[in-house]
Design an enzyme around this catalytic site. Structure first.
Site: not given
Ligand code: LLP
Length: 456
Positions: A378, A407
């Site tokens: 909703c 995510y």
């Molecule tokens: N290392 C640190 C310190 C981080 O904060 C993050 C992600 C990663 C590694 C990994 O990042 P990746 O390789 O997955 O891009 N919820 C959002 C993404 C937030 C990412 C937060 N930090 C989305 O759905 O796009």
């Protein structure tokens, strides 16, 4: 990439008084080996590896997440190979998908972990990781979390403020331990991501220690008795397809390392360059990870530092789909709506970041329409896709929302008292539930309808 440099310089975020951004490299786009095709289609419809998604939906129900173990293995192997002979360990960022079975799969491949909470530490230990496999990031670690991580003997605490450093020193002292520390620096580079919420390494963000304070915080760390300064860390953002922010950030951190080693007795061993490598959601070009390896290698080769990379999305993003069944069709104000049994409580990314996820019919009707694909929640912001050219799916038909391995489930919620979906892992021609669907009993497990009132 002169355009990036210009933007960087104009904002004064990079190169001021410390070093100038060297020639930065564009992210080359073509790759030789294509990623593994985890969700092929044949006459019986869309599959995950060798298992029909229709079979999974009938057996497990919808909505559910379905992951390909071969796709995760393939991405891990490709990234590992792309890093060549670099002294680098991949520390999978558990926040992207922290199901114990997924963590365990990555552990078997040789990954370490990047965690951001006591809960993720708990999951990591359950998945068989040892503390030495783990780096602990996060802007607001509590004393309890520090204590748990110290007892687990984690490899590094990536510390994000001077206050955090002091608290960590005190907690370690209380336990008679020494905390291994990397200073997380905000490299203050400009970062291009699809949504501002996924940028972290720009000036004025809550993450990391502001670049011009990093040396003084490192000096404090070097003088504290119960912390051992061992490294530097950065994380510039997420879904990044340009290498300039990494390149400039690493240059800045290497410069800082020289200053730290000049001014203190500390000898640094680790350089953690964070995560953030992009995956393909739509028609974007794939990131050339071979080139990424070359760029990083050229900067850190011969530095004597062990490199830590924290990929999350890159390893699992394209390895998963959210499987949802169409409940109803309706027309309103001249618009078509496809009402599915999954919504923002199952997959938050479309409504939170306006993120694009391809949606495919498992068994297409052969006709297409333009519709909003919405969920049962909703909220007017509850959608999976807006104005999307899509199969003319009818009630009962199955849709696969693509690229939801990262995510997706981890950001699901119980809003509207909706049980969170199941997670299924496929391995060749077999599949297994790795997280069971929540029940109504799960929803009320922590409620207390005869509260024990108290004054203190
Ligand atoms: N290392 C640190 C310190 C981080 O904060 C993050 C992600 C990663 C590694 C990994 O990042 P990746 O390789 O997955 O891009 N919820 C959002 C993404 C937030 C990412 C937060 N930090 C989305 O759905 O796009």
């Amino acid at each position: 990439m002169p355009e990036v440099r210009e933007r960087v310089d104009r904002r004064g975020a990079v190169g001021k008084g410390v070093l100038s951004a060297r020639e930065v490299s564009p992210a080359r786009v073509k790759e030789t080996a294509a990623p593994f095709e985890a969700f092929p289609r044949d006459a019986s419809g869309l599959r995950c590896e060798g298992v029909s998604l229709d079979v999974i939906a009938r057996a497990i129900g919808t909505p559910c997440y379905v992951y390909s173990s071969a796709a995760i293995r393939d991405q891990y192997r490709r990234l590992r190979e792309a890093m060549g002979k670099l002294d680098m360990r991949l520390h999978y960022s558990a926040k992207a998908n922290s199901s114990i079975a997924i963590l365990a799969l990555l552990r078997e491949l040789g990954a370490g972990l990047d965690i951001v909470s006591g809960g993720e530490l708990f999951r990591a230990l359950k998945a068989g990781y040892s503390g030495r496999d783990i780096v602990f990031s996060g802007v607001g670690k509590t004393e309890r979390e520090m204590e748990e991580a110290l007892r687990a003997d984690v490899l590094l605490f990536n510390v994000e403020s001077e206050q955090e450093l002091q608290v960590l020193d005190a907690v370690a002292k209380r336990l008679g331990l020494v905390a291994p520390v990397a200073v997380r620096v905000n490299p203050e580079v400009l970062v291009d991501t699809p949504h501002p919420y996924t940028r972290t390494g720009e000036k004025g963000m809550k993450f990391g220690i502001p670049f011009d304070e990093a040396l003084s915080v490192a000096k404090v760390a070097a003088n504290l008795k119960n912390v051992h300064l061992l490294g530097l860390d950065m994380h510039v953002g997420s879904q990044i397809s340009q290498f300039a922010p990494y390149e400039v950030g690493v240059q800045r951190l290497l410069h800082l390392r020289r200053e730290i080693e000049r001014d203190t007795k500390a000898r640094l061993e680790y350089l953690d360059i964070g995560g953030g490598l992009a995956v393909t959601y739509d028609a974007e070009s794939t990131v050339d990870i071979g080139h990424f390896g070359e760029v990083i290698g050229a900067l850190v080769g011969g530095s004597g530092l062990r490199i830590i990379l924290e990929p999350g999305r890159f390893l699992v993003g394209n390895a998963g789909v959210l499987l949802t069944r169409v409940l109803y069709r309706k027309r309103s104000g001249g618009k078509e709506f496809i009402i599915a049994d999954a919504g923002m409580t199952d997959l938050l990314r479309p409504s939170h970041y306006n993120a694009f996820h391809r949606i495919e019919a498992v068994n297409p009707t052969g006709r297409t329409t333009v519709a909003d694909v919405v969920g049962p929640i909703c909220e007017s912001g509850d959608f999976l896709a807006l104005d999307r050219q899509i199969d003319d799916a009818q009630p009962g038909d199955l849709l696969a929302v693509q690229s939801t391995g990262a995510y997706g489930f981890v950001m699901s919620s119980n809003y509207n008292a909706r049980p969170r979906p199941a997670e299924v892992l496929v391995d060749g021609t077999r599949f297994a539930v790795i997280t069971r669907r929540e029940t109504y009993d799960d929803l009320v497990r922590n409620d207390n309808n005869s509260p024990a009132w108290r004054n203190s």
